[in-house]
Write an enzyme that holds these catalytic residues in place. Structure first.
Site, PDB file in Angstrom:
ATOM      1  N   ASP A  95       0.556  -1.003   0.028  1.00 34.32           N
ATOM      2  CA  ASP A  95       0.102  -0.220   0.563  1.00 34.32           C
ATOM      3  C   ASP A  95       0.782   1.516   0.140  1.00 34.32           C
ATOM      4  O   ASP A  95       1.505   1.556   1.254  1.00 34.32           O
ATOM      5  CB  ASP A  95      -0.704   0.216   0.804  1.00 34.32           C
ATOM      6  CG  ASP A  95      -2.469  -1.145   1.159  1.00 34.32           C
ATOM      7  OD1 ASP A  95      -1.928  -1.928   0.103  1.00 34.32           O
ATOM      8  OD2 ASP A  95      -2.949  -0.936   1.640  1.00 34.32           O
ATOM      9  N   LYS A 160      -7.217   2.795  -3.239  1.00 32.67           N
ATOM     10  CA  LYS A 160      -7.062   3.089  -1.932  1.00 32.67           C
ATOM     11  C   LYS A 160      -7.902   4.917  -1.884  1.00 32.67           C
ATOM     12  O   LYS A 160      -6.500   5.317  -2.078  1.00 32.67           O
ATOM     13  CB  LYS A 160      -6.322   2.768  -1.101  1.00 32.67           C
ATOM     14  CG  LYS A 160      -6.246   2.608   0.131  1.00 32.67           C
ATOM     15  CD  LYS A 160      -5.687   2.094   0.461  1.00 32.67           C
ATOM     16  CE  LYS A 160      -5.354   1.996   2.527  1.00 32.67           C
ATOM     17  NZ  LYS A 160      -4.049   1.675   3.345  1.00 32.67           N
ATOM     18  N   LYS A 199     -10.136  -0.251  -2.790  1.00 28.98           N
ATOM     19  CA  LYS A 199      -9.861  -0.293  -1.593  1.00 28.98           C
ATOM     20  C   LYS A 199     -10.698   0.967  -0.617  1.00 28.98           C
ATOM     21  O   LYS A 199      -9.891   1.995  -0.823  1.00 28.98           O
ATOM     22  CB  LYS A 199      -8.546  -1.107  -1.274  1.00 28.98           C
ATOM     23  CG  LYS A 199      -8.897  -1.162   0.573  1.00 28.98           C
ATOM     24  CD  LYS A 199      -6.880  -1.399   0.273  1.00 28.98           C
ATOM     25  CE  LYS A 199      -6.779  -1.141   2.446  1.00 28.98           C
ATOM     26  NZ  LYS A 199      -5.721  -1.585   2.627  1.00 28.98           N
TER      27      LYS A 199
END
Length: 245
Positions: A95, A160, A199
């Site tokens: 991430d 995300k 996400k």
């Protein structure tokens, strides 16, 4: 829409173990909880990746780590180094936080080349990359749309919303964040290639929250309230989410 199973919900969750005050015992307990509930992954601080990989060996729970976290301000070569070390230590998902200052400058060549540099490492090792936009720092949708386009072009695995630590000064003088909002999730799903998953992170604390974002096309969430979310499924609360998210 049929009843959603406990396992379907569990495999949406990246169990977040990123708070700076978490000591090693707390991290171990979090890893064991993630293993107990068979979530998608443990998202853990870089220094603890090797420990997590060892504890999760033989399970279906993946190890994820963060790069440039939480503010994304590291040099590109430092982010590349962080990525390589995390993968060496056992991470199979990454991430990465974008450089928000460069996004707001609209230096899109820099942003593109930074993400491309990380993608070149993750693709080489067969590791999934999630690119964190930190939407609370982005005052206009145009920034989020362009990031979706870049991530789609580079074929990252996920876009995300947030780190969960993107605090912005509010009108009352306090610092807080909105995290994963309905508007941002709809926007990110609309402007990302179908092959890029979304996400949601920041503020997803209940089964109801999880079902709401799932209905919007979200396939993964970042959560600290993992146990409460999954146990609520057994309470018979899974099903079609309520209106209004």
């Amino acid at each position: 829409m049929g009843k959603i199973t406990r396992q379907e919900i569990a495999k949406m969750i990246d169990h977040s173990l990123l708070h700076p005050t978490m000591d090693d015992q707390t991290l171990r307990e979090g890893i064991e909880l993630a293993k107990k509930y068979n979530v998608a992954s443990v998202c853990i601080k870089p220094y603890a990746v090797k420990m997590a990989a060892g504890m999760l060996e033989g399970s279906d729970v993946m190890v994820c780590s963060v790069i440039g976290f939480p503010h994304g301000n590291s040099r590109v070569d430092v982010k590349v180094f962080e990525t390589e070390r995390a993968i060496d230590d056992g991470a199979v998902e990454i991430d990465m936080v974008v450089n928000t200052g460069k996004v707001l400058t609209e230096d899109w060549d820099y942003v593109f080349n930074e993400i491309r540099a990380i993608v070149s490492v993750t693709k080489k090792h067969g590791v999934a990359l999630k690119v964190i936009f930190e939407n609370d720092f982005l005052p206009e949708d145009k920034y989020k749309v362009r990031l979706c386009e870049i991530c789609s072009e580079l074929k990252v695995e996920f876009v995300k919303t947030s780190t969960g630590y993107g605090f912005v000064k509010q009108s009352d003088g306090s610092y807080n964040y909105r995290g994963a909002t309905r508007e941002d999730l709809v926007l990110m799903r609309k402007h990302s290639d179908p092959g890029v998953e979304v996400k949601a992170a920041g503020g997803i604390r209940t089964l109801e929250d999880t079902l709401k974002v799932r209905e919007l096309g979200v396939t993964r969430i970042g959560a600290t309230a993992t146990e409460a979310i999954i146990e609520a499924v057994d309470g018979g609360k899974a099903g079609k989410p309520p209106e209004g998210y």
